[in-house]
Write a protein that holds these residues in place. Structure first.
Motif, PDB file in Angstrom:
ATOM      1  N   ALA A 164      -5.145  13.123  -5.127  1.00 13.74           N
ATOM      2  CA  ALA A 164      -5.384  13.246  -3.686  1.00 13.74           C
ATOM      3  C   ALA A 164      -6.416  14.310  -3.360  1.00 13.74           C
ATOM      4  CB  ALA A 164      -4.077  13.558  -2.957  1.00 13.74           C
ATOM      5  N   GLY A 165      -6.811  15.141  -4.341  1.00 21.91           N
ATOM      6  CA  GLY A 165      -7.853  16.132  -4.115  1.00 21.91           C
ATOM      7  C   GLY A 165      -7.481  17.236  -3.140  1.00 21.91           C
ATOM      8  N   HIS A 166      -6.188  17.451  -2.898  1.00 27.41           N
ATOM      9  CA  HIS A 166      -5.726  18.434  -1.904  1.00 27.41           C
ATOM     10  C   HIS A 166      -5.467  19.786  -2.556  1.00 27.41           C
ATOM     11  CE1 HIS A 166      -3.616  20.097   1.525  1.00 27.41           C
ATOM     12  NE2 HIS A 166      -2.475  20.176   0.843  1.00 27.41           N
ATOM     13  N   ILE A 167      -4.558  19.813  -3.508  1.00 22.07           N
ATOM     14  CA  ILE A 167      -4.313  20.981  -4.356  1.00 22.07           C
ATOM     15  C   ILE A 167      -4.090  20.465  -5.773  1.00 22.07           C
ATOM     16  CG2 ILE A 167      -3.292  22.352  -2.493  1.00 22.07           C
ATOM     17  CD1 ILE A 167      -0.522  21.785  -3.851  1.00 22.07           C
ATOM     18  N   LEU A 168      -3.949  21.378  -6.704  1.00 20.53           N
ATOM     19  CA  LEU A 168      -3.680  20.999  -8.087  1.00 20.53           C
ATOM     20  C   LEU A 168      -2.447  20.107  -8.146  1.00 20.53           C
ATOM     21  CD1 LEU A 168      -4.469  21.520 -11.094  1.00 20.53           C
ATOM     22  CD2 LEU A 168      -2.759  23.345 -11.070  1.00 20.53           C
ATOM     23  N   VAL A 198     -14.433  22.737  -3.003  1.00 22.63           N
ATOM     24  CA  VAL A 198     -14.643  23.323  -4.322  1.00 22.63           C
ATOM     25  C   VAL A 198     -13.354  23.191  -5.132  1.00 22.63           C
ATOM     26  CG1 VAL A 198     -16.373  24.941  -3.474  1.00 22.63           C
ATOM     27  CG2 VAL A 198     -13.993  25.680  -3.641  1.00 22.63           C
ATOM     28  N   LEU A 199     -13.501  23.184  -6.421  1.00 26.10           N
ATOM     29  CA  LEU A 199     -12.442  23.099  -7.416  1.00 26.10           C
ATOM     30  C   LEU A 199     -11.798  21.714  -7.492  1.00 26.10           C
ATOM     31  CD1 LEU A 199     -10.571  26.537  -7.158  1.00 26.10           C
ATOM     32  CD2 LEU A 199     -12.380  25.871  -8.730  1.00 26.10           C
ATOM     33  N   MET A 200     -11.531  21.075  -6.339  1.00 21.69           N
ATOM     34  CA  MET A 200     -10.794  19.821  -6.359  1.00 21.69           C
ATOM     35  C   MET A 200     -11.731  18.621  -6.478  1.00 21.69           C
ATOM     36  SD  MET A 200      -7.908  21.130  -6.351  1.00 21.69           S
ATOM     37  CE  MET A 200      -7.169  19.522  -6.635  1.00 21.69           C
ATOM     38  N   ARG A 201     -11.258  17.593  -7.161  1.00 20.37           N
ATOM     39  CA  ARG A 201     -11.986  16.329  -7.212  1.00 20.37           C
ATOM     40  C   ARG A 201     -11.822  15.593  -5.876  1.00 20.37           C
ATOM     41  NH1 ARG A 201      -9.806  14.321 -13.163  1.00 20.37           N
ATOM     42  NH2 ARG A 201     -10.921  15.874 -14.402  1.00 20.37           N
ATOM     43  N   GLU A 202     -12.683  14.608  -5.636  1.00 25.68           N
ATOM     44  CA  GLU A 202     -12.569  13.823  -4.413  1.00 25.68           C
ATOM     45  C   GLU A 202     -11.300  12.973  -4.462  1.00 25.68           C
ATOM     46  OE1 GLU A 202     -15.944  11.503  -3.415  1.00 25.68           O
ATOM     47  OE2 GLU A 202     -17.345  13.194  -3.413  1.00 25.68           O
ATOM     48  N   PRO A 203     -10.669  12.731  -3.303  1.00 21.34           N
ATOM     49  CA  PRO A 203      -9.494  11.863  -3.298  1.00 21.34           C
ATOM     50  C   PRO A 203      -9.822  10.473  -3.839  1.00 21.34           C
ATOM     51  CG  PRO A 203      -9.730  13.001  -1.193  1.00 21.34           C
ATOM     52  CD  PRO A 203     -10.979  13.261  -1.967  1.00 21.34           C
ATOM     53  N   ALA A 204      -8.903   9.934  -4.623  1.00 15.16           N
ATOM     54  CA  ALA A 204      -9.080   8.574  -5.124  1.00 15.16           C
ATOM     55  C   ALA A 204      -9.083   7.588  -3.964  1.00 15.16           C
ATOM     56  CB  ALA A 204      -7.960   8.237  -6.103  1.00 15.16           C
ATOM     57  N   GLN A 205      -9.861   6.542  -4.092  1.00 16.92           N
ATOM     58  CA  GLN A 205      -9.919   5.509  -3.064  1.00 16.92           C
ATOM     59  C   GLN A 205      -9.204   4.265  -3.567  1.00 16.92           C
ATOM     60  OE1 GLN A 205     -14.096   5.049  -1.956  1.00 16.92           O
ATOM     61  NE2 GLN A 205     -13.813   6.538  -0.323  1.00 16.92           N
ATOM     62  N   LEU A 206      -8.196   3.858  -2.825  1.00 16.54           N
ATOM     63  CA  LEU A 206      -7.452   2.659  -3.162  1.00 16.54           C
ATOM     64  C   LEU A 206      -7.922   1.507  -2.282  1.00 16.54           C
ATOM     65  CD1 LEU A 206      -5.725   5.043  -4.296  1.00 16.54           C
ATOM     66  CD2 LEU A 206      -3.733   3.593  -3.945  1.00 16.54           C
ATOM     67  N   GLN A 207      -7.677   0.291  -2.714  1.00 17.50           N
ATOM     68  CA  GLN A 207      -8.220  -0.856  -1.995  1.00 17.50           C
ATOM     69  C   GLN A 207      -7.156  -1.815  -1.463  1.00 17.50           C
ATOM     70  OE1 GLN A 207     -10.961  -2.518  -4.888  1.00 17.50           O
ATOM     71  NE2 GLN A 207     -12.633  -1.221  -4.156  1.00 17.50           N
ATOM     72  N   GLU A 208      -5.948  -1.743  -2.013  1.00 13.77           N
ATOM     73  CA  GLU A 208      -4.923  -2.708  -1.614  1.00 13.77           C
ATOM     74  C   GLU A 208      -3.657  -1.993  -1.165  1.00 13.77           C
ATOM     75  OE1 GLU A 208      -5.465  -5.894  -1.429  1.00 13.77           O
ATOM     76  OE2 GLU A 208      -7.438  -5.891  -2.409  1.00 13.77           O
ATOM     77  N   ALA A 209      -3.075  -2.491  -0.078  1.00  6.85           N
ATOM     78  CA  ALA A 209      -1.778  -2.014   0.401  1.00  6.85           C
ATOM     79  C   ALA A 209      -1.278  -2.981   1.463  1.00  6.85           C
ATOM     80  CB  ALA A 209      -1.867  -0.604   0.958  1.00  6.85           C
ATOM     81  N   ASP A 210       0.041  -3.101   1.552  1.00 15.27           N
ATOM     82  CA  ASP A 210       0.651  -3.849   2.655  1.00 15.27           C
ATOM     83  C   ASP A 210       1.023  -2.905   3.792  1.00 15.27           C
ATOM     84  OD1 ASP A 210       0.847  -6.617   1.501  1.00 15.27           O
ATOM     85  OD2 ASP A 210       1.937  -5.499  -0.040  1.00 15.27           O
ATOM     86  N   ILE A 211       1.385  -1.677   3.438  1.00 11.01           N
ATOM     87  CA  ILE A 211       1.684  -0.662   4.437  1.00 11.01           C
ATOM     88  C   ILE A 211       1.154   0.665   3.920  1.00 11.01           C
ATOM     89  CG2 ILE A 211       4.012  -0.215   3.503  1.00 11.01           C
ATOM     90  CD1 ILE A 211       4.876   0.267   6.462  1.00 11.01           C
ATOM     91  N   LEU A 212       0.577   1.449   4.813  1.00  8.71           N
ATOM     92  CA  LEU A 212      -0.085   2.702   4.448  1.00  8.71           C
ATOM     93  C   LEU A 212       0.443   3.826   5.327  1.00  8.71           C
ATOM     94  CD1 LEU A 212      -2.358   4.452   3.151  1.00  8.71           C
ATOM     95  CD2 LEU A 212      -3.896   3.548   4.915  1.00  8.71           C
ATOM     96  N   LEU A 213       0.985   4.858   4.692  1.00 15.85           N
ATOM     97  CA  LEU A 213       1.358   6.087   5.392  1.00 15.85           C
ATOM     98  C   LEU A 213       0.224   7.076   5.168  1.00 15.85           C
ATOM     99  CD1 LEU A 213       4.135   4.638   4.773  1.00 15.85           C
ATOM    100  CD2 LEU A 213       5.170   6.895   4.965  1.00 15.85           C
ATOM    101  N   MET A 214      -0.449   7.461   6.255  1.00 11.14           N
ATOM    102  CA  MET A 214      -1.687   8.229   6.129  1.00 11.14           C
ATOM    103  C   MET A 214      -1.629   9.505   6.959  1.00 11.14           C
ATOM    104  SD  MET A 214      -5.484   6.849   7.044  1.00 11.14           S
ATOM    105  CE  MET A 214      -6.736   7.941   7.700  1.00 11.14           C
TER     106      MET A 214
END
Length: 469
Positions: A164-168, A198-214
């Motif tokens: 998620a690129g938020h914290i470790l 800085v330090l963190m990678r970019e959040p992964a991008q997903l492509q499929e979901a039926d329901i998304l909690l964002m």
């Protein structure tokens, strides 16, 4: 039929807790976080589960921040005996976070009970203890990123974590359910990091979901570019130095502290930190920074290369002017320094910790600067200061606020509005989208934009609202 019910972080930022119910997996919690703000003892004693903890089959934990993990010991005390699934780095951080939290809670409770005894009031029983923390930690199962792990009996449900690129160790949680011969996919964003952090990678991008909690913490605004942060921080340091003052930085022990150390190290190597003494005045942040050093392989390759170029193998070594002050006497000694000190201390929202003691000595001096580096929730001392309070109460006394209050928005560990929109746009399917983890005003702004630009089927759930999918 599967359903999701939000019991926390519903039209609010803290207390993340969502109950997934499905014949495929049983009853599974997504996060089990505490609310933040106000008196810690009162807050914990006011926390109530809207479900029987013993009925929960498993917990999926997105990351180690207490507003996502802090009630896990209470859950165990209430009878939960299932697994807590998280990434290995989250499991390691969680040991530090939960032990620190219970230590602070029990000390605050002891202080309040001494005061109650003097006043003839009834004593307050502890709502949980160290043994409950150990029970929670023993239930943790580390699951590597992009590895599917069975959720419940059989092969009817599984969990897969993505960075998620938020914290470790932070994770986007992808849950696959097999119901009546059909596959359903739930994606829980957890907290999404910025793409230029800085330090963190970019959040992964997903492509499929039926329901998304964002998440939607910054759904109503964007951050300044991360590249502007060094310039802004350098200017604040120069101005405070010219006034002969100190800089106080309330910082979250996990994530924000390590980014601040990296930025200060960069300033040091460019000759912009000459004369300053830097103090990391948080036992928990010191321990967490050591965990970050242990998991450097999970961090952004380009930023870690800067450590290699400087012939340093850890964040602390990257900043040679740094002093670690785990002991109370060392912390108190910092306040005898009249100028030229950069003090990094918890808590990030100023709800407790050593930063409040430093405020007591310096918030009333106009030559000092307080720099906020992250979101300040409603009801916290940090939010009062950011909103321009002229007086605050610390340890039962009132203090005038004369220190300069500054905010480095680019240091937030959360994605800004445009990054949230871009992340949601990456889904090829058009999942039902639930906006969580945000104040209602920010959520409404983000919802309007998502509906207009992406034609989203979207809900902003209220606390306790169940949605079937």
């Amino acid at each position: 039929m599967a359903s999701i019910t939000s019991y926390g972080a519903a039209r609010e930022v803290t207390g993340s807790c969502h109950l997934l119910e499905s014949p495929a997996c049983g009853r599974v919690l997504l996060d089990c976080g505490m609310h933040q703000g106000g008196d810690a003892v009162d807050r914990l004693h006011d926390e109530r589960f809207a479900f029987d903890p013993a009925s929960i089959d498993a917990v999926i934990l997105s990351h180690a921040h207490l507003d996502h993990s802090g009630l896990l010991p209470r859950l165990c005390q209430g009878g939960f005996r299932g697994p807590i699934l998280c990434t290995p780095a989250t499991a390691e951080l969680l040991r530090i976070m939960l032990h620190d939290a219970v230590g602070l809670y029990l000390r605050d409770l002891e202080y309040k009970n001494r005061r109650n005894a003097r006043r003839g009031r009834p004593l307050i029983e502890a709502s949980y203890g160290v043994e409950d923390v150990e029970t929670a930690l023993s239930a943790c199962i580390g699951v590597e990123y992009r590895k599917h792990h069975s959720l419940g009996a059989g092969n009817s449900a599984s969990i897969c974590f993505h960075d998620a690129g938020h914290i470790l160790g932070s994770a986007i949680c992808e849950v696959l359910l097999q119901e009546d011969g059909q596959q359903k996919r739930l994606v829980f964003s957890g907290d999404l990091g910025k793409t230029d952090s800085v330090l963190m990678r970019e959040p992964a991008q997903l492509q499929e979901a039926d329901i998304l909690l964002m998440e939607s913490t910054y759904g109503d605004r964007d951050h300044r570019p991360e590249g502007d942060t060094l310039t802004e921080l350098r200017d604040l340091l120069r101005e405070t130095w010219s006034q002969g003052g100190n800089v106080m930085i309330p910082a979250f022990a996990v994530g924000r502290t390590q980014e601040i150390l990296f930025h200060l190290g960069t300033l040091h190597h460019s000759g912009e930190l000459d004369g300053w003494r830097v103090f990391l005045d948080s036992p928990m942040a010191i321990s967490v920074t050591q965990v970050y050093d242990h998991w450097l392989k999970l961090l952004d390759t380009q930023d870690i290369r800067a450590l290699d170029d400087a012939k340093k193998s850890s964040l602390a070594e990257f900043l040679p002017t740094l002093s670690l002050t785990p002991d109370t006497d060392q912390s108190m000694a910092i306040n005898r320094i009249k100028g030229g000190a950069i003090i990094i201390a918890g808590s990030g929202m100023c709800t407790g910790g050593r930063i409040r003691h430093h405020f007591k000595h310096g918030i009333w001096q106009a030559n000092n600067t307080i720099i906020f580096t992250g979101f300040q929730a409603q009801g916290t001392l940090g939010r009062l200061l950011v909103d321009g309070a002229s007086h605050v109460r610390l340890f039962g006394e009132e203090y005038i606020v004369k220190a300069r209050i500054a905010t480095l928005g680019a240091l937030s560990a959360h994605a800004g509005q445009q990054q949230l929109v871009d992340w949601r746009a990456s889904f090829r399917s058009n999942p039902l989208t639930l906006l969580i983890h945000g104040e209602e005003k920010a959520q409404q702004v983000l919802a309007d934009r998502l509906r207009q630009e992406l034609d989203c089927d979207l809900v902003i759930p209220e606390r306790g609202q169940s949605i079937e999918f």
